[in-house]
Design a protein around this motif. Structure first.
Motif, PDB file in Angstrom:
ATOM      1  N   ALA A 180      33.762  32.072  47.133  1.00 25.71           N
ATOM      2  CA  ALA A 180      34.532  32.659  47.989  1.00 25.71           C
ATOM      3  C   ALA A 180      36.180  33.131  47.553  1.00 25.71           C
ATOM      4  O   ALA A 180      36.546  34.269  47.652  1.00 25.71           O
ATOM      5  CB  ALA A 180      34.816  31.542  49.135  1.00 25.71           C
ATOM      6  N   ALA A 181      36.439  32.152  46.316  1.00 23.34           N
ATOM      7  CA  ALA A 181      37.548  32.564  45.770  1.00 23.34           C
ATOM      8  C   ALA A 181      37.562  33.828  44.926  1.00 23.34           C
ATOM      9  O   ALA A 181      38.423  34.771  44.806  1.00 23.34           O
ATOM     10  CB  ALA A 181      37.978  31.241  44.735  1.00 23.34           C
ATOM     11  N   ILE A 182      36.167  33.927  44.267  1.00 21.15           N
ATOM     12  CA  ILE A 182      36.076  35.158  43.567  1.00 21.15           C
ATOM     13  C   ILE A 182      36.231  36.278  44.494  1.00 21.15           C
ATOM     14  O   ILE A 182      36.818  37.448  44.406  1.00 21.15           O
ATOM     15  CB  ILE A 182      34.755  35.068  42.863  1.00 21.15           C
ATOM     16  N   LYS A 183      35.494  36.142  45.484  1.00 23.67           N
ATOM     17  CA  LYS A 183      35.372  37.425  46.587  1.00 23.67           C
ATOM     18  C   LYS A 183      37.032  37.575  47.008  1.00 23.67           C
ATOM     19  O   LYS A 183      37.681  38.678  47.272  1.00 23.67           O
ATOM     20  CB  LYS A 183      34.727  37.103  47.800  1.00 23.67           C
ATOM     21  N   ARG A 184      37.647  36.549  47.133  1.00 19.94           N
ATOM     22  CA  ARG A 184      39.259  36.640  47.489  1.00 19.94           C
ATOM     23  C   ARG A 184      40.012  37.278  46.636  1.00 19.94           C
ATOM     24  O   ARG A 184      41.116  37.891  46.856  1.00 19.94           O
ATOM     25  CB  ARG A 184      39.808  35.101  47.803  1.00 19.94           C
ATOM     26  N   CYS A 185      39.680  37.501  45.373  1.00 22.35           N
ATOM     27  CA  CYS A 185      40.407  38.234  44.343  1.00 22.35           C
ATOM     28  C   CYS A 185      40.158  39.621  44.648  1.00 22.35           C
ATOM     29  O   CYS A 185      41.240  40.255  43.963  1.00 22.35           O
ATOM     30  CB  CYS A 185      39.795  37.936  42.937  1.00 22.35           C
ATOM     31  N   GLY A 186      39.220  40.062  45.110  1.00 23.96           N
ATOM     32  CA  GLY A 186      39.221  41.431  45.700  1.00 23.96           C
ATOM     33  C   GLY A 186      39.013  42.443  44.421  1.00 23.96           C
ATOM     34  O   GLY A 186      39.676  43.644  44.411  1.00 23.96           O
ATOM     35  N   LEU A 187      38.362  42.130  43.345  1.00 21.35           N
ATOM     36  CA  LEU A 187      38.161  42.691  42.118  1.00 21.35           C
ATOM     37  C   LEU A 187      36.920  43.920  42.015  1.00 21.35           C
ATOM     38  O   LEU A 187      35.982  43.476  42.899  1.00 21.35           O
ATOM     39  CB  LEU A 187      37.835  41.963  40.855  1.00 21.35           C
ATOM     40  N   GLU A 188      37.025  44.837  41.527  1.00 25.22           N
ATOM     41  CA  GLU A 188      35.932  45.732  41.277  1.00 25.22           C
ATOM     42  C   GLU A 188      35.111  45.235  40.084  1.00 25.22           C
ATOM     43  O   GLU A 188      35.631  44.848  39.032  1.00 25.22           O
ATOM     44  CB  GLU A 188      36.576  47.252  41.023  1.00 25.22           C
ATOM     45  N   VAL A 269      44.678  39.738  32.535  1.00 26.04           N
ATOM     46  CA  VAL A 269      43.521  39.650  33.465  1.00 26.04           C
ATOM     47  C   VAL A 269      44.232  40.371  34.923  1.00 26.04           C
ATOM     48  O   VAL A 269      45.293  40.188  35.156  1.00 26.04           O
ATOM     49  CB  VAL A 269      42.902  38.628  33.828  1.00 26.04           C
ATOM     50  N   ASP A 270      43.069  40.799  35.700  1.00 29.23           N
ATOM     51  CA  ASP A 270      43.379  41.508  37.055  1.00 29.23           C
ATOM     52  C   ASP A 270      43.736  40.197  38.169  1.00 29.23           C
ATOM     53  O   ASP A 270      44.406  40.650  39.111  1.00 29.23           O
ATOM     54  CB  ASP A 270      42.150  42.569  37.450  1.00 29.23           C
ATOM     55  N   ALA A 271      43.003  39.148  38.010  1.00 29.56           N
ATOM     56  CA  ALA A 271      43.019  38.003  38.725  1.00 29.56           C
ATOM     57  C   ALA A 271      42.763  36.784  38.206  1.00 29.56           C
ATOM     58  O   ALA A 271      42.055  36.828  37.143  1.00 29.56           O
ATOM     59  CB  ALA A 271      42.171  38.169  39.994  1.00 29.56           C
ATOM     60  N   VAL A 272      43.352  35.660  38.542  1.00 27.98           N
ATOM     61  CA  VAL A 272      43.038  34.480  37.733  1.00 27.98           C
ATOM     62  C   VAL A 272      42.860  33.475  39.259  1.00 27.98           C
ATOM     63  O   VAL A 272      43.262  33.510  40.219  1.00 27.98           O
ATOM     64  CB  VAL A 272      44.338  33.948  37.038  1.00 27.98           C
ATOM     65  N   ILE A 273      41.974  32.383  38.751  1.00 27.88           N
ATOM     66  CA  ILE A 273      41.509  31.387  40.004  1.00 27.88           C
ATOM     67  C   ILE A 273      42.244  30.056  39.252  1.00 27.88           C
ATOM     68  O   ILE A 273      41.762  29.888  38.029  1.00 27.88           O
ATOM     69  CB  ILE A 273      39.973  31.327  40.192  1.00 27.88           C
ATOM     70  N   ILE A 274      42.871  29.320  40.063  1.00 24.85           N
ATOM     71  CA  ILE A 274      43.285  27.997  39.477  1.00 24.85           C
ATOM     72  C   ILE A 274      42.578  26.915  40.017  1.00 24.85           C
ATOM     73  O   ILE A 274      42.624  26.761  41.233  1.00 24.85           O
ATOM     74  CB  ILE A 274      44.798  27.861  39.902  1.00 24.85           C
ATOM     75  N   LEU A 275      41.597  26.154  39.238  1.00 25.17           N
ATOM     76  CA  LEU A 275      40.870  24.968  39.616  1.00 25.17           C
ATOM     77  C   LEU A 275      41.410  23.820  39.197  1.00 25.17           C
ATOM     78  O   LEU A 275      41.272  22.762  40.181  1.00 25.17           O
ATOM     79  CB  LEU A 275      39.587  25.200  39.123  1.00 25.17           C
ATOM     80  N   GLY A 293      48.897  41.456  39.746  1.00 22.75           N
ATOM     81  CA  GLY A 293      47.805  40.884  39.508  1.00 22.75           C
ATOM     82  C   GLY A 293      47.772  39.944  40.701  1.00 22.75           C
ATOM     83  O   GLY A 293      48.711  39.577  41.496  1.00 22.75           O
ATOM     84  N   LYS A 294      46.488  39.027  40.805  1.00 22.75           N
ATOM     85  CA  LYS A 294      46.583  38.251  41.978  1.00 22.75           C
ATOM     86  C   LYS A 294      46.058  36.711  41.442  1.00 22.75           C
ATOM     87  O   LYS A 294      45.274  36.553  40.723  1.00 22.75           O
ATOM     88  CB  LYS A 294      45.598  38.519  42.969  1.00 22.75           C
TER      89      LYS A 294
END
Length: 378
Positions: A180-188, A269-275, A293-294
């Motif tokens: 779900a977090a990857i989808k939230r990034c909204g990347l192509e 990077v275009d988006a990053v996820i913080i775990l 970016g997001k």
């Protein structure tokens, strides 16, 4: 009641106070009564970071009482249904069970809204994982560290053929949350995603989803030998695994800029996820981002995160949170995992070995740790 009659009592592992080991217990077996109820025989129960946070007393006001049965990501087989059941799933079906959302109210704004243009992945009206009145397995209610559990058929997902129950259990929170977090990034497809904590329980699954399902170019960052090795093991040709102890965000951004032919604020990077629950990891992740970016925050440290106003004002960085996902997304995630061979790396323990599992968890060696109910007691 349709199906098999369970034994009157069952084994469980319970928390009796904060910051104490789990205690084995013999408890009455729960029974399904409401139309949405299913009684399952638990086959696997996965340990999540939230279990550690809750056990340390850092998730007030939960649990509201002791003893408490933890685990909000588990799997099992339907044993019986109540006489008034509305379940579409017959006895004998293998199911994965996430923590959210058991018996939602069905009438609040979250439950009533359903899918919208801004949130097409929401569940149909009448059910929401965000319902404030619902019970959450393992957190506000009993979870999977027990032999039998009553769950809501609207919250479950059928386990695909070829996926073990232990693997499926880990996907009920870790897999769903990172997907779900990857989808939230909204990347192509072809865009770049940074994953901070790439070799952890969520991260190593996310590396696989990002590359194999979403077609992204991944920069996975970690700071321990075990998780770094795991990230490299599951990664493919489009994944760059970075040891954050020896390579700074500025160096990574510079090399990405050379590779992509970008300059200045376009690099990164275009988006990053913080775990990780680490301010350093947050700052590193923000440093990886290009302008506009997001940053998607999944972790929730007690002290919170501090951000630089200049990042959101002058660089137009968006900072958003992501908490699990709808059950529509849960089922989609399982289908994609089976289709693309996304598999968690797991280590299993018997129910009686839960405290040993917790000790191993705190060593932070990467992957997922799972109670396998089929293993003999220690």
């Amino acid at each position: 009641m349709a199906g098999q009659t369970p034994p009157p009592t069952m084994k469980a592992q319970t928390l009796t106070a904060f910051n104490t080991p789990y205690t084995p217990a013999t408890l009455p077996t729960p029974l399904p009564t409401a139309p949405y109820d299913l009684l399952i025989r638990v086959s696997a129960a996965s340990y999540c970071h939230t279990d550690a946070v809750l056990a340390a007393g850092q998730m007030p006001p939960f649990p509201t009482s002791f003893p408490h049965i933890g685990c909000h990501e588990f799997a099992g087989t339907i044993l019986s249904l109540p006489a008034n059941s509305t379940s579409p799933y017959p006895v004998g079906t293998r199911l994965g069970v996430p923590g959210r959302s058991f018996h939602p109210c069905g009438t609040c704004s979250d439950c009533a809204s359903g899918p919208t243009a801004g949130n097409p992945d929401a569940d149909p009206p009448g059910y929401s994982v965000y319902c404030p009145s619902a019970t959450n397995h393992g957190i506000s209610g009993p979870g999977g560290f027990q032999e039998y559990a009553v769950v809501d058929w609207r919250q479950v997902a059928v386990i695909p053929e070829g996926m073990s129950d232990a693997e499926a259990a880990t996907m009920m929170c870790a897999g769903l949350t990172i997907y779900a977090a990857i989808k939230r990034c909204g990347l192509e497809r072809g865009e770049r995603l940074g994953i901070m904590g790439a070799g952890g329980g969520l991260g190593h699954i996310g590396v696989q989803f990002a590359e194999r399902v979403f077609g992204l170019r991944v920069v996975g960052v970690d700071v321990k030998d075990g998780p770094l090795g795991l990230a490299r093991e599951v990664s493919g040709g489009e994944v760059r695994v970075v040891d954050g102890r020896v390579e700074g965000a500025e160096e990574v951004v510079a090399s990405l800029g050379e590779e992509d032919g970008r300059v200045g604020g376009e690099r990164g990077v275009d988006a990053v996820i913080i775990l990780p629950e680490s301010q350093r990891a947050f700052e590193y992740g923000m440093g990886l981002l290009r302008n506009h970016g997001k940053c998607v925050v999944v972790s929730f440290p007690k002290e919170g995160f501090k951000f630089q106003a200049g990042d959101v004002v002058f660089r137009d960085i968006q900072i958003v949170g992501s908490l699990v996902g709808s059950n529509k997304v849960l089922r989609e995630m399982l289908e994609k995992a089976a289709e693309h061979g996304v598999k968690p790396r797991i280590k299993t323990y018997p129910l009686s070995g839960l405290n040993r599992l917790v000790e191993d968890y705190h060593k932070m060696e990467g992957g997922k740790l799972v109670v396998d109910m089929s293993l003999p007691d220690e």
